[in-house]
Design a protein around this motif. Structure first.
Motif, PDB file in Angstrom:
ATOM      1  N   THR A 117      -3.639   7.609  -0.213  1.00 14.65           N
ATOM      2  CA  THR A 117      -3.389   7.237  -1.608  1.00 14.65           C
ATOM      3  C   THR A 117      -2.595   8.303  -2.356  1.00 14.65           C
ATOM      4  O   THR A 117      -2.104   8.046  -3.452  1.00 14.65           O
ATOM      5  CB  THR A 117      -4.707   6.973  -2.351  1.00 14.65           C
ATOM      6  OG1 THR A 117      -5.520   8.146  -2.285  1.00 14.65           O
ATOM      7  CG2 THR A 117      -5.442   5.794  -1.738  1.00 14.65           C
ATOM      8  N   THR A 118      -2.473   9.481  -1.783  1.00 16.03           N
ATOM      9  CA  THR A 118      -1.636  10.524  -2.361  1.00 16.03           C
ATOM     10  C   THR A 118      -0.715  11.045  -1.267  1.00 16.03           C
ATOM     11  O   THR A 118      -1.050  10.989  -0.078  1.00 16.03           O
ATOM     12  CB  THR A 118      -2.469  11.692  -2.929  1.00 16.03           C
ATOM     13  OG1 THR A 118      -3.231  12.278  -1.867  1.00 16.03           O
ATOM     14  CG2 THR A 118      -3.397  11.212  -4.043  1.00 16.03           C
ATOM     15  N   TYR A 126       0.825  -1.207   0.000  1.00 17.93           N
ATOM     16  CA  TYR A 126       0.000   0.000   0.000  1.00 17.93           C
ATOM     17  C   TYR A 126       0.859   1.257   0.000  1.00 17.93           C
ATOM     18  O   TYR A 126       0.463   2.281  -0.544  1.00 17.93           O
ATOM     19  CB  TYR A 126      -0.952   0.014   1.194  1.00 17.93           C
ATOM     20  CG  TYR A 126      -2.113  -0.943   1.030  1.00 17.93           C
ATOM     21  CD1 TYR A 126      -3.306  -0.514   0.464  1.00 17.93           C
ATOM     22  CD2 TYR A 126      -2.006  -2.271   1.412  1.00 17.93           C
ATOM     23  CE1 TYR A 126      -4.360  -1.386   0.293  1.00 17.93           C
ATOM     24  CE2 TYR A 126      -3.065  -3.149   1.246  1.00 17.93           C
ATOM     25  CZ  TYR A 126      -4.230  -2.708   0.684  1.00 17.93           C
ATOM     26  OH  TYR A 126      -5.278  -3.570   0.505  1.00 17.93           O
ATOM     27  N   GLN A 183      -7.030   2.380  -3.798  1.00 16.43           N
ATOM     28  CA  GLN A 183      -6.647   1.166  -3.071  1.00 16.43           C
ATOM     29  C   GLN A 183      -7.888   0.323  -2.796  1.00 16.43           C
ATOM     30  O   GLN A 183      -8.999   0.835  -2.736  1.00 16.43           O
ATOM     31  CB  GLN A 183      -5.975   1.521  -1.750  1.00 16.43           C
ATOM     32  CG  GLN A 183      -4.641   2.177  -1.916  1.00 16.43           C
ATOM     33  CD  GLN A 183      -3.542   1.226  -2.355  1.00 16.43           C
ATOM     34  OE1 GLN A 183      -3.771   0.113  -2.785  1.00 16.43           O
ATOM     35  NE2 GLN A 183      -2.314   1.687  -2.237  1.00 16.43           N
ATOM     36  N   PRO A 234      -3.880   5.286  -6.692  1.00 17.03           N
ATOM     37  CA  PRO A 234      -4.845   6.227  -6.132  1.00 17.03           C
ATOM     38  C   PRO A 234      -6.174   5.603  -5.724  1.00 17.03           C
ATOM     39  O   PRO A 234      -6.945   6.218  -5.012  1.00 17.03           O
ATOM     40  CB  PRO A 234      -5.035   7.250  -7.251  1.00 17.03           C
ATOM     41  CG  PRO A 234      -4.629   6.551  -8.489  1.00 17.03           C
ATOM     42  CD  PRO A 234      -3.595   5.544  -8.101  1.00 17.03           C
TER      43      PRO A 234
END
Length: 131
Positions: free
Chosen positions: A34-35, A2, A10, A8
């Motif tokens: 995710t960013t 992860y 998951q 972007p």
């Protein structure tokens, strides 16, 4: 994965009951954004292993993955800001080479300039969230 892979969107790729049984790992994964604001490649060799640190705000997400070769690595925490930080760490357990579900969870206080010595089982990984 992860932390290491750019993704972007998951997702959890198993039945929800599997994640409910391992609530600590689910809680850890759920914290990983995710960013990110900053990405630092700490170590690696193409096709062999990777160690990546990613920052979102003041929190660092650090991860390592290896191929099918077990490894002992040293991770430098030079990217941290001054002061003490709390690290939640998930590492391969003693039997991870035979059972991929074997892991350890530890917490420790770390600071800028510290080094962490980690062991990766064959096909293994390591993940830390440093606040």
């Amino acid at each position: 994965m992860y932390t290491i892979f750019e993704a972007p969107l998951q997702m959890l790729a198993d039945a929800p009951t599997k994640y409910e049984r391992e609530q600590a790992t689910t809680d850890h994964i759920a914290q990983i954004p995710t960013t990110f604001d900053e990405v630092v490649a700490l170590d690696g060799q193409l096709g062999e292993y990777a160690v990546i640190a990613k920052r979102k705000g003041t929190t660092w997400y650090v991860a390592a993955m290896t191929n099918w070769t077990a490894r002992d690595l040293t991770i430098s925490l030079d990217m941290l800001s001054d002061g003490n930080h709390h690290a939640e760490i998930f590492a391969d357990g003693v039997n991870a080479d035979r059972d991929a579900n074997d892991y350890t969870k530890t917490t420790q206080t770390v600071k800028k300039g510290d080094t962490l010595h980690i062991h990766l089982a064959p096909g293994g990984g390591w993940s830390a969230i440093v606040k």
